[in-house]
Design a protein around this motif. Structure first.
Motif, PDB file in Angstrom:
ATOM      1  N   GLY A 160      41.496  57.193  43.014  1.00 58.52           N
ATOM      2  CA  GLY A 160      42.288  57.644  44.155  1.00 58.52           C
ATOM      3  C   GLY A 160      43.505  56.767  44.339  1.00 58.52           C
ATOM      4  N   GLY A 161      44.562  57.290  44.865  1.00 56.60           N
ATOM      5  CA  GLY A 161      45.776  56.519  45.082  1.00 56.60           C
ATOM      6  C   GLY A 161      46.535  56.256  43.799  1.00 56.60           C
ATOM      7  N   THR A 162      47.604  55.510  43.911  1.00 56.54           N
ATOM      8  CA  THR A 162      48.417  55.140  42.759  1.00 56.54           C
ATOM      9  C   THR A 162      48.148  53.676  42.460  1.00 56.54           C
ATOM     10  OG1 THR A 162      50.113  56.716  43.471  1.00 56.54           O
ATOM     11  CG2 THR A 162      50.746  55.071  41.827  1.00 56.54           C
ATOM     12  N   PHE A 163      47.226  53.460  41.546  1.00 51.19           N
ATOM     13  CA  PHE A 163      46.706  52.113  41.314  1.00 51.19           C
ATOM     14  C   PHE A 163      47.811  51.121  41.001  1.00 51.19           C
ATOM     15  CE2 PHE A 163      43.726  48.905  40.244  1.00 51.19           C
ATOM     16  CZ  PHE A 163      44.185  48.271  39.100  1.00 51.19           C
ATOM     17  N   SER A 164      48.771  51.516  40.179  1.00 53.94           N
ATOM     18  CA  SER A 164      49.781  50.567  39.714  1.00 53.94           C
ATOM     19  C   SER A 164      50.633  50.008  40.846  1.00 53.94           C
ATOM     20  CB  SER A 164      50.680  51.211  38.657  1.00 53.94           C
ATOM     21  OG  SER A 164      51.347  52.329  39.212  1.00 53.94           O
ATOM     22  N   SER A 165      50.708  50.709  41.947  1.00 57.81           N
ATOM     23  CA  SER A 165      51.556  50.255  43.048  1.00 57.81           C
ATOM     24  C   SER A 165      50.832  49.326  44.013  1.00 57.81           C
ATOM     25  CB  SER A 165      52.087  51.454  43.830  1.00 57.81           C
ATOM     26  OG  SER A 165      51.042  52.110  44.522  1.00 57.81           O
ATOM     27  N   TYR A 166      49.522  49.219  43.894  1.00 58.93           N
ATOM     28  CA  TYR A 166      48.759  48.416  44.837  1.00 58.93           C
ATOM     29  C   TYR A 166      48.737  46.939  44.444  1.00 58.93           C
ATOM     30  CZ  TYR A 166      46.806  52.359  47.399  1.00 58.93           C
ATOM     31  OH  TYR A 166      46.654  53.459  48.197  1.00 58.93           O
ATOM     32  N   GLY A 167      48.764  46.107  45.459  1.00 59.99           N
ATOM     33  CA  GLY A 167      48.393  44.724  45.262  1.00 59.99           C
ATOM     34  C   GLY A 167      46.879  44.663  45.235  1.00 59.99           C
TER      35      GLY A 167
ATOM     36  N   ARG B 264      35.036  35.087  54.694  1.00 57.81           N
ATOM     37  CA  ARG B 264      35.460  35.561  53.383  1.00 57.81           C
ATOM     38  C   ARG B 264      36.662  34.746  52.936  1.00 57.81           C
ATOM     39  NH1 ARG B 264      34.985  41.922  52.361  1.00 57.81           N
ATOM     40  NH2 ARG B 264      32.949  41.312  53.173  1.00 57.81           N
ATOM     41  N   GLU B 265      36.651  34.354  51.661  1.00 55.58           N
ATOM     42  CA  GLU B 265      37.650  33.430  51.123  1.00 55.58           C
ATOM     43  C   GLU B 265      38.516  34.119  50.080  1.00 55.58           C
ATOM     44  OE1 GLU B 265      37.703  29.191  48.584  1.00 55.58           O
ATOM     45  OE2 GLU B 265      35.893  30.400  48.729  1.00 55.58           O
ATOM     46  N   PHE B 266      39.814  33.901  50.155  1.00 51.91           N
ATOM     47  CA  PHE B 266      40.733  34.423  49.147  1.00 51.91           C
ATOM     48  C   PHE B 266      40.523  33.724  47.811  1.00 51.91           C
ATOM     49  CE2 PHE B 266      44.410  36.069  47.180  1.00 51.91           C
ATOM     50  CZ  PHE B 266      45.062  35.026  46.543  1.00 51.91           C
ATOM     51  N   VAL B 267      40.496  34.522  46.737  1.00 53.01           N
ATOM     52  CA  VAL B 267      40.335  33.968  45.393  1.00 53.01           C
ATOM     53  C   VAL B 267      41.607  34.156  44.573  1.00 53.01           C
ATOM     54  CG1 VAL B 267      39.051  34.118  43.222  1.00 53.01           C
ATOM     55  CG2 VAL B 267      37.838  34.324  45.407  1.00 53.01           C
ATOM     56  N   ALA B 268      42.074  35.402  44.464  1.00 50.95           N
ATOM     57  CA  ALA B 268      43.258  35.669  43.649  1.00 50.95           C
ATOM     58  C   ALA B 268      43.814  37.037  44.002  1.00 50.95           C
ATOM     59  CB  ALA B 268      42.924  35.610  42.159  1.00 50.95           C
ATOM     60  N   ALA B 269      45.099  37.223  43.733  1.00 49.93           N
ATOM     61  CA  ALA B 269      45.735  38.514  43.978  1.00 49.93           C
ATOM     62  C   ALA B 269      46.835  38.737  42.960  1.00 49.93           C
ATOM     63  CB  ALA B 269      46.304  38.575  45.397  1.00 49.93           C
ATOM     64  N   LEU B 270      47.149  40.018  42.718  1.00 52.23           N
ATOM     65  CA  LEU B 270      48.153  40.359  41.727  1.00 52.23           C
ATOM     66  C   LEU B 270      48.811  41.679  42.118  1.00 52.23           C
ATOM     67  CD1 LEU B 270      49.367  39.714  38.900  1.00 52.23           C
ATOM     68  CD2 LEU B 270      47.532  41.083  37.910  1.00 52.23           C
ATOM     69  N   ARG B 271      50.135  41.687  42.134  1.00 47.82           N
ATOM     70  CA  ARG B 271      50.873  42.931  42.343  1.00 47.82           C
ATOM     71  C   ARG B 271      52.052  42.919  41.393  1.00 47.82           C
ATOM     72  NH1 ARG B 271      54.840  45.518  46.008  1.00 47.82           N
ATOM     73  NH2 ARG B 271      54.188  47.689  46.206  1.00 47.82           N
ATOM     74  N   TRP B 272      52.196  44.024  40.671  1.00 50.07           N
ATOM     75  CA  TRP B 272      53.148  44.101  39.569  1.00 50.07           C
ATOM     76  C   TRP B 272      52.867  42.900  38.646  1.00 50.07           C
ATOM     77  CZ3 TRP B 272      54.545  48.807  39.837  1.00 50.07           C
ATOM     78  CH2 TRP B 272      54.861  49.402  41.057  1.00 50.07           C
ATOM     79  N   SER B 273      53.783  42.005  38.426  1.00 55.34           N
ATOM     80  CA  SER B 273      53.533  40.859  37.551  1.00 55.34           C
ATOM     81  C   SER B 273      53.465  39.551  38.324  1.00 55.34           C
ATOM     82  CB  SER B 273      54.632  40.754  36.484  1.00 55.34           C
ATOM     83  OG  SER B 273      55.893  40.613  37.104  1.00 55.34           O
ATOM     84  N   THR B 274      53.397  39.641  39.627  1.00 59.14           N
ATOM     85  CA  THR B 274      53.357  38.442  40.468  1.00 59.14           C
ATOM     86  C   THR B 274      51.947  38.218  40.969  1.00 59.14           C
ATOM     87  OG1 THR B 274      55.628  38.813  41.179  1.00 59.14           O
ATOM     88  CG2 THR B 274      54.289  37.317  42.502  1.00 59.14           C
ATOM     89  N   GLY B 275      51.466  36.988  40.789  1.00 63.24           N
ATOM     90  CA  GLY B 275      50.110  36.685  41.184  1.00 63.24           C
ATOM     91  C   GLY B 275      50.013  35.474  42.084  1.00 63.24           C
ATOM     92  N   SER B 276      48.835  35.311  42.641  1.00 64.27           N
ATOM     93  CA  SER B 276      48.540  34.160  43.493  1.00 64.27           C
ATOM     94  C   SER B 276      47.075  33.815  43.317  1.00 64.27           C
ATOM     95  CB  SER B 276      48.843  34.498  44.949  1.00 64.27           C
ATOM     96  OG  SER B 276      48.513  33.422  45.801  1.00 64.27           O
ATOM     97  N   THR B 277      46.772  32.517  43.305  1.00 66.27           N
ATOM     98  CA  THR B 277      45.399  32.065  43.102  1.00 66.27           C
ATOM     99  C   THR B 277      45.037  31.028  44.157  1.00 66.27           C
ATOM    100  OG1 THR B 277      45.692  32.387  40.724  1.00 66.27           O
ATOM    101  CG2 THR B 277      43.788  31.121  41.413  1.00 66.27           C
ATOM    102  N   GLY B 278      43.826  31.112  44.658  1.00 66.60           N
ATOM    103  CA  GLY B 278      43.376  30.163  45.654  1.00 66.60           C
ATOM    104  C   GLY B 278      43.218  28.762  45.081  1.00 66.60           C
TER     105      GLY B 278
ATOM    106  N   LEU C 264      51.417  42.050  48.023  1.00 66.38           N
ATOM    107  CA  LEU C 264      50.802  40.878  47.393  1.00 66.38           C
ATOM    108  C   LEU C 264      50.526  39.914  48.544  1.00 66.38           C
ATOM    109  CD1 LEU C 264      49.994  39.165  44.915  1.00 66.38           C
ATOM    110  CD2 LEU C 264      52.309  38.200  45.002  1.00 66.38           C
ATOM    111  N   THR C 265      49.258  39.740  48.875  1.00 71.16           N
ATOM    112  CA  THR C 265      48.935  38.988  50.065  1.00 71.16           C
ATOM    113  C   THR C 265      47.602  38.273  49.914  1.00 71.16           C
ATOM    114  OG1 THR C 265      48.525  39.175  52.453  1.00 71.16           O
ATOM    115  CG2 THR C 265      47.895  41.065  51.102  1.00 71.16           C
ATOM    116  N   THR C 266      47.463  37.170  50.634  1.00 68.13           N
ATOM    117  CA  THR C 266      46.191  36.447  50.697  1.00 68.13           C
ATOM    118  C   THR C 266      45.452  36.763  51.992  1.00 68.13           C
ATOM    119  OG1 THR C 266      47.158  34.523  51.788  1.00 68.13           O
ATOM    120  CG2 THR C 266      47.251  34.562  49.388  1.00 68.13           C
ATOM    121  N   VAL C 267      46.050  37.588  52.847  1.00 71.95           N
ATOM    122  CA  VAL C 267      45.519  37.849  54.182  1.00 71.95           C
ATOM    123  C   VAL C 267      44.540  39.017  54.144  1.00 71.95           C
ATOM    124  CG1 VAL C 267      46.111  38.448  56.539  1.00 71.95           C
ATOM    125  CG2 VAL C 267      47.657  36.991  55.194  1.00 71.95           C
TER     126      VAL C 267
END
Length: 120
Positions: free
Chosen positions: A26-33, A45-59, A100-103
């Protein structure tokens, strides 16, 4: 509406590796963070990692050990976990956001979670 299903959890010895997968429908996967979070009973609940397009973030607690990646052709996001420690034991959840968020509150869709247990 986006449905997320995680897999790949299990029991592993300290120092070992696991790869979690999360398949979206469901949805357009490629556009989601896409994010990974974890939770231990009685704790937030603790943030571990996130990725949107080619930009990422890691706890900070997993930086240098865990890597998030995605395959848009398969509507799948992965979490490669190396050098696992007993304190990594938790239920791991994947989630989808417009950003792309840790929240946590900025994630609109959540999977059911997969248990990861690291023995010492």
């Amino acid at each position: 509406q986006v449905q997320l299903v995680e897999s790949g959890g299990g029991l592993v010895q300290a120092g070992g590796s696991l790869r979690l997968s999360c398949v979206a429908s469901g949805g357009t996967f490629s556009s989601y963070g896409m994010g990974w979070f974890r939770q231990v009973p009685g704790k937030e609940r603790e943030f571990v990692a996130a990725l949107r397009w080619s930009t990422g973030s890691t706890g900070d607690s997993v930086k240098g050990r865990f890597t998030i990646s995605r395959d848009n052709a398969k509507n799948t996001v992965y979490l490669q976990m190396n050098s696992l420690k007993p304190e990594d034991t938790a239920v791991y959840y994947c989630a989808a956001s417009r950003y792309l968020t840790t929240v946590i509150s900025e994630y609109d869709y959540w999977g059911q979670g997969t248990q990861v247990t690291v023995s010492s």
